[in-house]
Design a protein around this motif. Structure first.
Motif, PDB file in Angstrom:
ATOM      1  N   ILE A   8       0.290  -1.193  -0.229  1.00  0.00           N
ATOM      2  CA  ILE A   8       0.144   0.185  -0.083  1.00  0.00           C
ATOM      3  C   ILE A   8       0.990   1.212  -0.221  1.00  0.00           C
ATOM      4  CG2 ILE A   8      -1.811   1.570   0.650  1.00  0.00           C
ATOM      5  CD1 ILE A   8      -2.517  -1.061   1.956  1.00  0.00           C
ATOM      6  N   LEU A   9       1.660   0.905   0.605  1.00  0.00           N
ATOM      7  CA  LEU A   9       2.815   2.341   0.757  1.00  0.00           C
ATOM      8  C   LEU A   9       3.699   2.522  -0.531  1.00  0.00           C
ATOM      9  CD1 LEU A   9       4.714   2.055   4.319  1.00  0.00           C
ATOM     10  CD2 LEU A   9       2.283   3.024   3.614  1.00  0.00           C
ATOM     11  N   LEU A  10       3.808   1.297  -1.569  1.00  0.00           N
ATOM     12  CA  LEU A  10       4.810   1.210  -2.153  1.00  0.00           C
ATOM     13  C   LEU A  10       3.740   2.036  -3.200  1.00  0.00           C
ATOM     14  CD1 LEU A  10       6.254  -1.487  -2.495  1.00  0.00           C
ATOM     15  CD2 LEU A  10       7.635   0.172  -1.875  1.00  0.00           C
ATOM     16  N   TYR A  11       2.866   2.296  -3.244  1.00  0.00           N
ATOM     17  CA  TYR A  11       1.844   2.674  -4.674  1.00  0.00           C
ATOM     18  C   TYR A  11       2.256   4.100  -5.307  1.00  0.00           C
ATOM     19  CZ  TYR A  11      -1.350  -1.185  -4.071  1.00  0.00           C
ATOM     20  OH  TYR A  11      -1.549  -2.749  -4.196  1.00  0.00           O
ATOM     21  N   ASP A  12       2.913   4.709  -3.751  1.00  0.00           N
ATOM     22  CA  ASP A  12       3.920   6.448  -4.328  1.00  0.00           C
ATOM     23  C   ASP A  12       4.893   5.963  -4.994  1.00  0.00           C
ATOM     24  OD1 ASP A  12       0.668   7.380  -4.332  1.00  0.00           O
ATOM     25  OD2 ASP A  12       1.099   7.840  -2.134  1.00  0.00           O
ATOM     26  N   TYR A  13       5.151   5.063  -5.331  1.00  0.00           N
ATOM     27  CA  TYR A  13       6.902   4.957  -4.980  1.00  0.00           C
ATOM     28  C   TYR A  13       7.290   3.911  -6.059  1.00  0.00           C
ATOM     29  CZ  TYR A  13       7.000   7.737  -0.797  1.00  0.00           C
ATOM     30  OH  TYR A  13       7.180   8.652   0.152  1.00  0.00           O
ATOM     31  N   ASN A  14       6.564   4.739  -7.434  1.00  0.00           N
ATOM     32  CA  ASN A  14       6.846   3.656  -8.252  1.00  0.00           C
ATOM     33  C   ASN A  14       8.239   2.480  -8.760  1.00  0.00           C
ATOM     34  OD1 ASN A  14       4.085   3.807  -9.163  1.00  0.00           O
ATOM     35  ND2 ASN A  14       4.725   5.205 -10.607  1.00  0.00           N
ATOM     36  N   VAL A  15       9.407   3.991  -8.313  1.00  0.00           N
ATOM     37  CA  VAL A  15      11.075   2.862  -8.994  1.00  0.00           C
ATOM     38  C   VAL A  15      10.870   1.713  -7.537  1.00  0.00           C
ATOM     39  CG1 VAL A  15      13.580   2.792  -8.854  1.00  0.00           C
ATOM     40  CG2 VAL A  15      12.243   4.448  -9.929  1.00  0.00           C
ATOM     41  N   LEU A  16      10.956   1.554  -6.625  1.00  0.00           N
ATOM     42  CA  LEU A  16      11.177   0.771  -5.673  1.00  0.00           C
ATOM     43  C   LEU A  16       9.934  -0.300  -6.104  1.00  0.00           C
ATOM     44  CD1 LEU A  16      12.571  -0.429  -3.158  1.00  0.00           C
ATOM     45  CD2 LEU A  16      10.993   1.263  -2.036  1.00  0.00           C
ATOM     46  N   ARG A  17       8.357  -0.307  -6.475  1.00  0.00           N
ATOM     47  CA  ARG A  17       7.495  -0.785  -7.010  1.00  0.00           C
ATOM     48  C   ARG A  17       8.322  -2.221  -7.691  1.00  0.00           C
ATOM     49  NH1 ARG A  17       3.237  -0.886  -9.539  1.00  0.00           N
ATOM     50  NH2 ARG A  17       3.391   1.008  -9.791  1.00  0.00           N
ATOM     51  N   TYR A  18       8.238  -1.203  -9.128  1.00  0.00           N
ATOM     52  CA  TYR A  18       9.210  -2.131 -10.040  1.00  0.00           C
ATOM     53  C   TYR A  18      10.931  -3.256 -10.180  1.00  0.00           C
ATOM     54  CZ  TYR A  18       6.512   0.715 -13.207  1.00  0.00           C
ATOM     55  OH  TYR A  18       5.207   1.640 -13.459  1.00  0.00           O
ATOM     56  N   ILE A  19      11.467  -2.342  -8.829  1.00  0.00           N
ATOM     57  CA  ILE A  19      12.308  -3.035  -8.486  1.00  0.00           C
ATOM     58  C   ILE A  19      12.356  -4.467  -7.777  1.00  0.00           C
ATOM     59  CG2 ILE A  19      14.513  -3.802  -7.012  1.00  0.00           C
ATOM     60  CD1 ILE A  19      14.965  -0.373  -7.658  1.00  0.00           C
ATOM     61  N   ILE A  20      10.886  -4.346  -6.601  1.00  0.00           N
ATOM     62  CA  ILE A  20      10.507  -5.522  -6.268  1.00  0.00           C
ATOM     63  C   ILE A  20       9.704  -6.901  -7.119  1.00  0.00           C
ATOM     64  CG2 ILE A  20       8.378  -6.525  -4.452  1.00  0.00           C
ATOM     65  CD1 ILE A  20       9.269  -4.053  -2.362  1.00  0.00           C
ATOM     66  N   ILE A  21       9.106  -6.105  -8.019  1.00  0.00           N
ATOM     67  CA  ILE A  21       8.213  -7.002  -9.343  1.00  0.00           C
ATOM     68  C   ILE A  21       9.280  -8.228  -9.889  1.00  0.00           C
ATOM     69  CG2 ILE A  21       6.778  -6.965 -11.470  1.00  0.00           C
ATOM     70  CD1 ILE A  21       5.562  -4.407 -10.269  1.00  0.00           C
ATOM     71  N   PHE A  22      10.722  -6.889 -10.812  1.00  0.00           N
ATOM     72  CA  PHE A  22      11.759  -8.064 -11.248  1.00  0.00           C
ATOM     73  C   PHE A  22      12.283  -9.016 -10.136  1.00  0.00           C
ATOM     74  CE2 PHE A  22      16.458  -7.882 -12.366  1.00  0.00           C
ATOM     75  CZ  PHE A  22      16.624  -8.132 -12.572  1.00  0.00           C
ATOM     76  N   ILE A  23      12.615  -8.978  -9.055  1.00  0.00           N
ATOM     77  CA  ILE A  23      13.104  -9.787  -9.029  1.00  0.00           C
ATOM     78  C   ILE A  23      12.166 -10.775  -8.019  1.00  0.00           C
ATOM     79  CG2 ILE A  23      13.594 -10.728  -5.807  1.00  0.00           C
ATOM     80  CD1 ILE A  23      14.598  -7.361  -5.670  1.00  0.00           C
ATOM     81  N   THR A  24      10.651 -10.896  -7.558  1.00  0.00           N
ATOM     82  CA  THR A  24       9.559 -11.846  -7.779  1.00  0.00           C
ATOM     83  C   THR A  24       9.715 -13.006  -9.282  1.00  0.00           C
ATOM     84  OG1 THR A  24       8.140 -10.483  -6.677  1.00  0.00           O
ATOM     85  CG2 THR A  24       7.111 -11.869  -7.535  1.00  0.00           C
ATOM     86  N   LEU A  25       9.690 -12.257 -10.175  1.00  0.00           N
ATOM     87  CA  LEU A  25       9.675 -12.554 -11.461  1.00  0.00           C
ATOM     88  C   LEU A  25      10.955 -13.391 -11.939  1.00  0.00           C
ATOM     89  CD1 LEU A  25       8.298  -9.806 -13.615  1.00  0.00           C
ATOM     90  CD2 LEU A  25       6.575 -11.669 -13.415  1.00  0.00           C
ATOM     91  N   LEU A  26      11.790 -12.764 -11.071  1.00  0.00           N
ATOM     92  CA  LEU A  26      13.284 -13.831 -11.673  1.00  0.00           C
ATOM     93  C   LEU A  26      13.149 -15.033 -10.753  1.00  0.00           C
ATOM     94  CD1 LEU A  26      16.530 -13.516 -12.519  1.00  0.00           C
ATOM     95  CD2 LEU A  26      16.540 -12.098 -10.178  1.00  0.00           C
TER      96      LEU A  26
END
Length: 490
Positions: free
Chosen positions: A447-465
């Motif tokens: 919920i807190l990451l919805y305002d911080y796209n760069v950090l959210r995309y990093i977590i998405i990348f790690i999850t997909l990896l």
């Protein structure tokens, strides 16, 4: 190249009929659900949140009334009857007669107390008439489809399901776009009618066909058999439906239809992962039943369930991470303010997976009264929580009451499954509840990451990896599930 094509063709041909049917049924279900999701962006851009709320309230009441009036005849007793009786045509036509009598009685009661009924459910008379047609005619389609599944006749059912879905969605989009140019028409009424007209036409055809083929409408022996097994499941089905729709009905009462529209779209987005779980659960059940029948070892099942539940948890987490992009695609900016509903709803949807895998054990042992008890308890908890908190904190509260209720439902089914199996572990319970705790722990902070796209995309990348690294484990499990024979009795 030709040899590879021939080898692939032979592998497909040699897949057991039961497994092939299951795969086709799952694909047809995915296509049907996918078409509904694909059409959502069109409706959210043409219809107001109020009108979308009307459609969703109709769906809620339609499903609930259908379950009550239909006596839950399409669940519980049906598959057992297909195994028990040689005269399947006669059984189906007789229970179709039973459901029709129940529907006619309901229609008579409605017209006797029309004003009271309309004030209670708070939808238009036009929409109620569609509900009345559904409770009378739709059982014919359900009975026919269930028989096709039982007999693994996947071709006719899959073709009918896909064509019906395409026509319904296409007609719905065309009619809503056309009606939007005419201010005198209710877009909610148009959409409801357009999405029900094709299934109703098919149901009329099947109704006549099943009655002619079965040649009997009244058979006391079949009626007693069906009702004896279905009555406990009526309360389970109603309770499960109340659990699914009470949030929307109460939001309508306390916050208005526009909030129902917003909540429903967010709920639809958050439950996209159910497409994945539907396929997973259907593939787990044959293995579970083989374990409980002592045909295979428990360790094999534990490995399969651990892998698939882990994959499903990651799917839910990715959906939560991608929520802003999904809302932008499926809806408009009006719905972005409700993005914070996605983590609790999507996590709650994950707990339906835990509820299912433990309820499947109760289902194997035919403990329908236990299933009924957990469903009624969960529905009551959900209704009470919504009644207490929605008036105070608004419709957002419904997302968290849904999560809490599904957690309680999972825990209840876990303990009951242990009792019924003398405390013996069927699954790796510690691992499953560990995954659940991890998912809650990592989902809520998103919920807190919805305002911080760069950090959210990093977590998405790690999850997909992580998925890519572990893909072979998942593929091996899928191969095992497809290659095994499915017992026709399941």
């Amino acid at each position: 190249m030709l040899n590879q094509i021939k080898t692939l063709r032979n592998k497909i041909i040699n897949i057991p009929r039961q497994a092939k049917a299951t795969i086709i049924f799952i694909l047809a279900s995915l296509i049907t659900r996918g078409l509904s999701i694909i059409s959502t962006p069109i409706f959210t851009r043409i219809m107001s949140t109020f009108e979308i709320g009307e459609v969703n309230i109709f769906n809620s009441w339609n499903n609930l009334i259908y379950l009550i009036v239909g006596l839950s005849l399409s669940s519980g007793s049906f598959n057992i009857a297909m195994k028990e009786f040689d005269d399947r045509d006669g059984y189906i036509s007789s229970i179709l007669g039973l459901s029709s009598i129940s529907a006619i009685l309901f229609i008579i009661i409605y017209f006797l107390f029309e004003d009271t009924f309309l004030n209670f459910i708070d939808i238009s008379n036009f929409l109620v008439y569609i509900i009345l047609l559904n409770v009378l005619l739709k059982p014919s389609m359900n009975f026919w489809m269930m028989r096709q599944r039982y007999e693994y006749k996947y071709k006719k059912m899959s073709i009918m399901t896909i064509i019906s879905s395409i026509l319904s969605v296409g007609l719905g989009v065309f009619c809503v776009i056309y009606a939007s140019k005419n201010t005198n028409l209710s877009l909610a009424n148009v959409r409801v009618l357009s999405m029900n007209i094709i299934p109703l036409i098919i149901s009329i055809y099947l109704f006549i066909t099943l009655i002619i083929r079965g040649k009997e409408i009244i058979n006391i022996k079949y009626w007693k058999f069906a009702l004896k097994l279905s009555i406990p499941l009526i309360f389970h089905s109603i309770s499960k439906q109340i659990l699914d729709v009470s949030d929307r009905i109460m939001i309508q009462h306390f916050d208005g239809l526009d909030k129902v529209g917003i909540y429903s779209i967010i709920y639809t987005l958050s439950s996209v992962s159910l497409l994945v779980w539907s396929a997973i659960n259907r593939s787990i059940i044959p293995y579970l039943f083989d374990v409980l029948s002592e045909k295979i070892k428990k360790n094999k099942l534990k490995k399969i369930v651990n892998t698939l539940i882990s994959f499903y948890a990651i799917t839910c987490f990715l959906l939560i991470l991608f929520a802003p992009e999904l809302i932008s695609i499926l809806a408009t900016d009006v719905y972005l303010d409700a993005i914070y509903l996605v983590p609790p709803i999507a996590t709650g949807i994950f707990f339906t997976a835990l509820y299912n895998i433990y309820a499947n054990i109760l289902l194997f042992y035919k403990k329908t009264k236990m299933i009924m008890f957990t469903s009624i308890s969960a529905a009551l908890i959900n209704v009470i929580l919504n009644f207490l908190f929605i008036p105070k904190f608004g419709y957002i509260t419904a997302a968290y009451t849904t999560l809490f209720t599904f957690v309680i439902l999972s825990i209840m089914n876990y303990y009951l499954s242990k009792i019924i199996h003398n405390g013996e572990k069927i699954y790796d319970d510690n691992f499953l509840f560990g995954i659940s705790i991890v998912l809650i722990s990592v989902s809520m902070p998103v919920i807190l990451l919805y305002d911080y796209n760069v950090l959210r995309y990093i977590i998405i990348f790690i999850t997909l990896l992580l998925i890519i690294i572990k893909r072979n484990d998942l593929l091996n499990i899928i191969k095992e599930l497809i290659s095994d024979n499915y017992d026709e009795t399941l």
